[in-house]
Design a protein around this motif. Structure first.
Motif, PDB file in Angstrom:
ATOM      1  N   THR A 170      -7.974 101.135  73.599  1.00 36.12           N
ATOM      2  CA  THR A 170      -7.238 100.298  72.669  1.00 36.12           C
ATOM      3  C   THR A 170      -6.179 101.113  71.953  1.00 36.12           C
ATOM      4  O   THR A 170      -6.401 102.284  71.599  1.00 36.12           O
ATOM      5  N   ASP A 171      -5.028 100.515  71.727  1.00 38.11           N
ATOM      6  CA  ASP A 171      -3.957 101.155  70.963  1.00 38.11           C
ATOM      7  C   ASP A 171      -4.521 101.580  69.606  1.00 38.11           C
ATOM      8  O   ASP A 171      -5.064 100.752  68.869  1.00 38.11           O
ATOM      9  N   PRO A 172      -4.418 102.864  69.241  1.00 38.88           N
ATOM     10  CA  PRO A 172      -4.971 103.335  67.962  1.00 38.88           C
ATOM     11  C   PRO A 172      -4.444 102.570  66.752  1.00 38.88           C
ATOM     12  O   PRO A 172      -5.143 102.436  65.744  1.00 38.88           O
ATOM     13  N   ARG A 173      -3.236 102.040  66.858  1.00 35.37           N
ATOM     14  CA  ARG A 173      -2.679 101.257  65.751  1.00 35.37           C
ATOM     15  C   ARG A 173      -3.494  99.993  65.509  1.00 35.37           C
ATOM     16  O   ARG A 173      -3.645  99.546  64.377  1.00 35.37           O
ATOM     17  N   PHE A 174      -4.023  99.407  66.574  1.00 39.01           N
ATOM     18  CA  PHE A 174      -4.852  98.217  66.429  1.00 39.01           C
ATOM     19  C   PHE A 174      -6.152  98.536  65.698  1.00 39.01           C
ATOM     20  O   PHE A 174      -6.652  97.732  64.907  1.00 39.01           O
ATOM     21  N   LEU A 175      -6.698  99.719  65.984  1.00 39.19           N
ATOM     22  CA  LEU A 175      -7.976 100.103  65.386  1.00 39.19           C
ATOM     23  C   LEU A 175      -7.841 100.363  63.895  1.00 39.19           C
ATOM     24  O   LEU A 175      -8.839 100.380  63.178  1.00 39.19           O
ATOM     25  N   GLY A 176      -6.615 100.574  63.425  1.00 42.58           N
ATOM     26  CA  GLY A 176      -6.385 100.787  62.003  1.00 42.58           C
ATOM     27  C   GLY A 176      -5.964  99.546  61.263  1.00 42.58           C
ATOM     28  O   GLY A 176      -5.741  99.585  60.041  1.00 42.58           O
ATOM     29  N   ASP A 177      -5.865  98.425  61.977  1.00 43.79           N
ATOM     30  CA  ASP A 177      -5.462  97.158  61.361  1.00 43.79           C
ATOM     31  C   ASP A 177      -6.707  96.281  61.197  1.00 43.79           C
ATOM     32  O   ASP A 177      -7.283  95.824  62.190  1.00 43.79           O
ATOM     33  N   PRO A 178      -7.151  96.027  59.981  1.00 45.31           N
ATOM     34  CA  PRO A 178      -8.406  95.277  59.773  1.00 45.31           C
ATOM     35  C   PRO A 178      -8.410  93.904  60.437  1.00 45.31           C
ATOM     36  O   PRO A 178      -9.442  93.476  60.980  1.00 45.31           O
ATOM     37  N   GLU A 179      -7.278  93.210  60.411  1.00 47.20           N
ATOM     38  CA  GLU A 179      -7.231  91.865  60.987  1.00 47.20           C
ATOM     39  C   GLU A 179      -7.369  91.918  62.510  1.00 47.20           C
ATOM     40  O   GLU A 179      -8.129  91.143  63.108  1.00 47.20           O
ATOM     41  N   LEU A 180      -6.641  92.835  63.145  1.00 43.32           N
ATOM     42  CA  LEU A 180      -6.739  92.971  64.598  1.00 43.32           C
ATOM     43  C   LEU A 180      -8.115  93.490  65.005  1.00 43.32           C
ATOM     44  O   LEU A 180      -8.696  93.047  66.001  1.00 43.32           O
ATOM     45  N   LEU A 181      -8.637  94.412  64.215  1.00 43.20           N
ATOM     46  CA  LEU A 181      -9.948  94.974  64.526  1.00 43.20           C
ATOM     47  C   LEU A 181     -11.032  93.909  64.468  1.00 43.20           C
ATOM     48  O   LEU A 181     -11.972  93.907  65.280  1.00 43.20           O
ATOM     49  N   ALA A 182     -10.892  92.981  63.537  1.00 43.56           N
ATOM     50  CA  ALA A 182     -11.870  91.893  63.424  1.00 43.56           C
ATOM     51  C   ALA A 182     -11.884  91.020  64.666  1.00 43.56           C
ATOM     52  O   ALA A 182     -12.917  90.418  65.004  1.00 43.56           O
ATOM     53  N   ALA A 183     -10.745  90.945  65.365  1.00 46.65           N
ATOM     54  CA  ALA A 183     -10.682  90.167  66.605  1.00 46.65           C
ATOM     55  C   ALA A 183     -11.183  90.970  67.799  1.00 46.65           C
ATOM     56  O   ALA A 183     -11.754  90.424  68.745  1.00 46.65           O
ATOM     57  N   ILE A 184     -10.973  92.291  67.751  1.00 46.63           N
ATOM     58  CA  ILE A 184     -11.330  93.158  68.881  1.00 46.63           C
ATOM     59  C   ILE A 184     -12.832  93.426  68.957  1.00 46.63           C
ATOM     60  O   ILE A 184     -13.437  93.399  70.038  1.00 46.63           O
ATOM     61  N   LEU A 185     -13.460  93.686  67.819  1.00 49.19           N
ATOM     62  CA  LEU A 185     -14.847  94.154  67.815  1.00 49.19           C
ATOM     63  C   LEU A 185     -15.852  93.179  68.438  1.00 49.19           C
ATOM     64  O   LEU A 185     -16.706  93.603  69.229  1.00 49.19           O
ATOM     65  N   PRO A 186     -15.807  91.880  68.117  1.00 43.50           N
ATOM     66  CA  PRO A 186     -16.818  90.990  68.711  1.00 43.50           C
ATOM     67  C   PRO A 186     -16.735  90.926  70.235  1.00 43.50           C
ATOM     68  O   PRO A 186     -17.775  90.909  70.911  1.00 43.50           O
ATOM     69  N   VAL A 187     -15.520  90.908  70.768  1.00 44.89           N
ATOM     70  CA  VAL A 187     -15.351  90.856  72.219  1.00 44.89           C
ATOM     71  C   VAL A 187     -15.843  92.151  72.855  1.00 44.89           C
ATOM     72  O   VAL A 187     -16.565  92.140  73.864  1.00 44.89           O
ATOM     73  N   THR A 188     -15.490  93.283  72.249  1.00 45.66           N
ATOM     74  CA  THR A 188     -15.901  94.574  72.785  1.00 45.66           C
ATOM     75  C   THR A 188     -17.417  94.736  72.751  1.00 45.66           C
ATOM     76  O   THR A 188     -18.043  95.155  73.735  1.00 45.66           O
ATOM     77  N   ARG A 189     -18.018  94.406  71.619  1.00 40.49           N
ATOM     78  CA  ARG A 189     -19.473  94.526  71.498  1.00 40.49           C
ATOM     79  C   ARG A 189     -20.171  93.615  72.515  1.00 40.49           C
ATOM     80  O   ARG A 189     -21.157  94.005  73.155  1.00 40.49           O
TER      81      ARG A 189
END
Length: 278
Positions: A170-189
């Motif tokens: 994942t683009d490191p910038r996404f991992l530092g954005d709380p809103e984007l991270l909230a969308a990424i984490l459930p799918v990844t997990r």
């Protein structure tokens, strides 16, 4: 007339279901072979868009879109590889039945390699057909398991983020954005749960060629684990090792596209679509 209308309705419903699962970025009706691509954990069909432009003109690429991401983000996620393979198989068998007889091949990266393998098994056992080639990238063979005492899907959010940073998914910038991270984490997990709880069931091997691709510094797959894909086919096997980590596909797109194009068509990969706009 009633039966004709019913048949048309059934065909339309089936096409709509297939359209939910399959994305073709560049239609090449004169191509020799269709390549269906399966995304990694947390990934989506769009990951393969650059490859659609890189491959030889004789290869038409379509990517599988799993539920719960991008345009399917409102659909429930699937956290079981067997169920996911069943559903992809149903969508693909309709696509192949409505096709023009062109041979097809599979490319899967990481979790996608296992999904591709399981779908190929279903096609062989239930429909009597197999891909012309299976490219298994960045994933140990289904028969090779690891101790998953530190399973990613059981970690807290910070632990999942650490894994994403480690593999470079994942683009490191996404991992530092709380809103984007909230969308990424459930799918990844969800996807890590699916692949980490996957258990291969021994059965007849495929009879299509398999090419395993792996990065020489991939923390998730050693060359020995990738070599074990040879046990899953009675056909030819090839192992290709690239410099890099888990996502060597990004850094070596041209070389991988050349390899796939050559294996499927013998053509050079030069494409009129290379460098075209999305």
């Amino acid at each position: 007339m009633r039966f004709q209308n019913e048949g048309t309705a059934m065909m339309s419903a089936r096409n709509r279901e297939e359209d939910r699962w399959i994305r073709c970025f560049h239609i090449r009706q004169e191509s020799d072979v269709r390549l269906f691509c399966f995304p990694h954990a947390g990934g989506s069909a769009s990951y393969y868009f650059p490859y659609s432009k890189e491959l030889a003109p004789g290869v038409e690429l379509s990517a599988v879109q799993y539920p719960g991401r991008q345009d399917r983000r409102l659909e429930p996620l699937v956290d079981d590889i067997a169920e996911l393979a069943d559903r992809v198989h149903e969508a693909l068998r309709g696509t192949l039945a409505d096709g023009d007889g062109r041979p097809f091949a599979f490319l899967g990266h990481s979790m996608g390699a296992v999904v591709a393998f399981e779908v190929a098994q279903r096609l062989k056992q239930r429909d009597g057909t197999v891909p012309a080639h299976l490219f298994a990238s960045g994933r140990r063979a289904p028969s090779r398991r690891r101790d998953l005492a530190d399973a990613v899907h059981k970690r807290d959010d910070a632990g999942v983020v650490r894994e994403l940073r480690t593999v470079g998914a994942t683009d490191p910038r996404f991992l530092g954005d709380p809103e984007l991270l909230a969308a990424i984490l459930p799918v990844t997990r969800n996807d890590y749960r699916a692949i980490e709880t996957y258990a291969w069931t021994a059965g007849p091997a495929l009879d299509c060629p398999i090419t395993a691709l792996v990065g020489d510094r991939d923390p998730q797959t050693t060359t020995d684990e990738a070599s074990a894909w040879a046990e899953h086919t009675t056909g030819e096997f090839d192992l290709r090792v690239f410099p890099g980590g888990h996502f060597f596909l990004d850094a070596h797109r041209a070389e991988v596209a050349e390899l796939i194009s050559g294996a499927l068509t013998g053509e050079p990969r030069t494409s009129s679509l290379k460098g075209s706009a999305a």
